[in-house]
Design an enzyme around this catalytic site. Structure first.
Site, PDB file in Angstrom:
ATOM      1  N   HIS A  33       0.862  -1.188   0.000  1.00 15.39           N
ATOM      2  CA  HIS A  33       0.000   0.000   0.000  1.00 15.39           C
ATOM      3  C   HIS A  33       0.896   1.236   0.000  1.00 15.39           C
ATOM      4  O   HIS A  33       2.134   1.119  -0.046  1.00 15.39           O
ATOM      5  CB  HIS A  33      -0.954  -0.022   1.198  1.00 15.39           C
ATOM      6  CG  HIS A  33      -0.271  -0.272   2.513  1.00 15.39           C
ATOM      7  ND1 HIS A  33       0.636   0.602   3.065  1.00 15.39           N
ATOM      8  CD2 HIS A  33      -0.349  -1.302   3.386  1.00 15.39           C
ATOM      9  CE1 HIS A  33       1.070   0.135   4.209  1.00 15.39           C
ATOM     10  NE2 HIS A  33       0.497  -1.040   4.422  1.00 15.39           N
ATOM     11  N   HIS A  36       4.022   1.296   2.235  1.00 11.35           N
ATOM     12  CA  HIS A  36       5.212   0.605   1.709  1.00 11.35           C
ATOM     13  C   HIS A  36       5.846   1.438   0.590  1.00 11.35           C
ATOM     14  O   HIS A  36       7.070   1.551   0.502  1.00 11.35           O
ATOM     15  CB  HIS A  36       4.832  -0.757   1.107  1.00 11.35           C
ATOM     16  CG  HIS A  36       4.228  -1.721   2.078  1.00 11.35           C
ATOM     17  ND1 HIS A  36       2.929  -2.155   1.987  1.00 11.35           N
ATOM     18  CD2 HIS A  36       4.761  -2.353   3.152  1.00 11.35           C
ATOM     19  CE1 HIS A  36       2.685  -3.022   2.960  1.00 11.35           C
ATOM     20  NE2 HIS A  36       3.767  -3.155   3.684  1.00 11.35           N
ATOM     21  N   GLN A 147       7.079   3.375  10.979  1.00 12.46           N
ATOM     22  CA  GLN A 147       6.800   3.606  12.409  1.00 12.46           C
ATOM     23  C   GLN A 147       5.502   2.924  12.849  1.00 12.46           C
ATOM     24  O   GLN A 147       5.282   2.684  14.031  1.00 12.46           O
ATOM     25  CB  GLN A 147       6.723   5.115  12.682  1.00 12.46           C
ATOM     26  CG  GLN A 147       6.643   5.431  14.172  1.00 12.46           C
ATOM     27  CD  GLN A 147       6.157   6.827  14.450  1.00 12.46           C
ATOM     28  OE1 GLN A 147       6.665   7.792  13.857  1.00 12.46           O
ATOM     29  NE2 GLN A 147       5.182   6.963  15.340  1.00 12.46           N
ATOM     30  N   LEU A 183      -2.485   3.201   7.273  1.00 15.89           N
ATOM     31  CA  LEU A 183      -2.539   2.194   6.210  1.00 15.89           C
ATOM     32  C   LEU A 183      -1.966   0.883   6.729  1.00 15.89           C
ATOM     33  O   LEU A 183      -0.953   0.866   7.420  1.00 15.89           O
ATOM     34  CB  LEU A 183      -1.746   2.656   4.988  1.00 15.89           C
ATOM     35  CG  LEU A 183      -2.308   3.870   4.254  1.00 15.89           C
ATOM     36  CD1 LEU A 183      -1.537   4.089   2.944  1.00 15.89           C
ATOM     37  CD2 LEU A 183      -3.786   3.715   3.946  1.00 15.89           C
ATOM     38  N   ARG A 186      -3.777  -5.270   6.484  1.00 18.39           N
ATOM     39  CA  ARG A 186      -4.891  -5.937   7.166  1.00 18.39           C
ATOM     40  C   ARG A 186      -6.169  -5.114   7.161  1.00 18.39           C
ATOM     41  O   ARG A 186      -7.216  -5.619   7.588  1.00 18.39           O
ATOM     42  CB  ARG A 186      -4.493  -6.273   8.613  1.00 18.39           C
ATOM     43  CG  ARG A 186      -3.490  -7.415   8.711  1.00 18.39           C
ATOM     44  CD  ARG A 186      -3.276  -7.834  10.148  1.00 18.39           C
ATOM     45  NE  ARG A 186      -2.562  -9.082  10.265  1.00 18.39           N
ATOM     46  CZ  ARG A 186      -1.260  -9.211  10.517  1.00 18.39           C
ATOM     47  NH1 ARG A 186      -0.516  -8.138  10.682  1.00 18.39           N
ATOM     48  NH2 ARG A 186      -0.701 -10.407  10.614  1.00 18.39           N
TER      49      ARG A 186
END
Ligand code: PAF
Length: 284
Positions: A33, A36, A147, A183, A186
């Site tokens: 997403h 990433h 983070q 984001l 899951r």
């Protein structure tokens, strides 16, 4: 470019190092997403080549967790990672990462035992083990993490320090949707209604941050504020933990000292999803 074989990945990285490249690594479990992609984009700006790993690591899932149903879409991941600036996507199989007879595990010590470690026993042993393997396979100079998985970043920084990995770690801020939801791969488990309800997590973090900035330093009071905001906003949510801790060590003092950094940590269950979030606040 996709690489699936461990030996080929090691050879590629070795060749890149010999040619003087700086290798950036973005380890992921795929189903990429924007969070990433933000890591990959930063890695592409700071390094000359970027490896994104896509591997759903069975070692970090408990027996009743979502390993089997964890979302997977390698073709889409390759496309997104490449667009964001990845040079290589490394996607090994479980059989190659953990062949018959595989036994070595890395125990990250006490930092892994609190919070996530209580609700997901063994999780960080699985994370530390796979990350150490990915470091040895991809040979990065710099490794990028979000983070969003705050305790994981502490575990990995301990791993790098204790095992003398010659790797610089970069932790980049959580990417959120407009309404504040962090984001996460899951999030696909959330129904449309739960997706709306999940925004209470960010609101709870913001309220607790505000209280700390206004001078609240009592840990129990901050914890109660987090918990009450979530429970009042969404009674369907089951809280696993909602807690303030010292950012560097996850210690839980009665009062936070002025000038210290506090991390607010949340883990909840909503429907079939387990969601985590966090924020960092400096105590005035
Ligand atoms: O954060 C993740 O996606 C995973 O825990 C990681 C670091 C890729 C290890 O499997």
């Amino acid at each position: 470019m996709l690489i699936e074989a461990i030996a080929q990945m090691q050879q590629w990285s070795e060749a890149m190092r010999t040619q003087g490249n700086i290798i950036g690594l973005v380890p992921t479990m795929g189903f990429l997403h924007e969070g990433h992609c933000a890591l990959i984009k930063t890695a592409a700006q700071e390094c000359s080549v970027v490896i994104t790993t896509v591997f759903v690591n069975p070692l970090q899932f408990g027996p009743s967790e979502d390993f089997a149903r964890y979302p997977r879409d390698l073709e889409r991941d390759i496309q997104l990672a490449t667009q964001a600036g990845a040079t290589v996507v490394f996607a090994p199989t479980v059989e190659h990462m953990y062949p018959a007879g595989y036994a070595a595990m890395i125990d990250p010590g006490p930092i892994a035992e609190k919070f996530e470690g209580i609700f997901r026993p063994g999780h960080f042993r699985g994370v530390a083990t796979v990350v150490a393997k990915l470091f040895n396979i991809t040979k990065p100079h710099v490794a990028y993490f979000g983070q969003k998985d705050y305790q994981q970043t502490l575990v990995i920084s301990q791993l790098i320090r204790d095992l003398n990995f010659d790797i610089r770690m970069r932790v980049l801020p959580t990417v959120r949707q407009d309404d504040g939801l962090a984001l996460s791969s899951r999030n696909v488990y959330l129904s449309p209604q739960e997706r709306q309800q999940a925004t209470i997590l960010y609101r709870a973090l913001q309220e607790a941050e505000y209280a700390i900035r206004q001078g609240e330093r009592r840990r129990e009071t901050i914890n109660t504020l987090l918990r009450h905001t979530i429970e009042a906003g969404c009674p369907e949510i089951k809280i696993e933990y909602a807690a303030a801790a010292t950012a560097e060590t996850l210690e839980e003092p009665e009062f936070f000292a002025s000038g210290s950094r506090v991390v607010l940590l949340l883990a909840v269950r909503l429907g079939t999803a387990r969601l985590i979030d966090n924020s960092l606040v400096e105590v005035p």
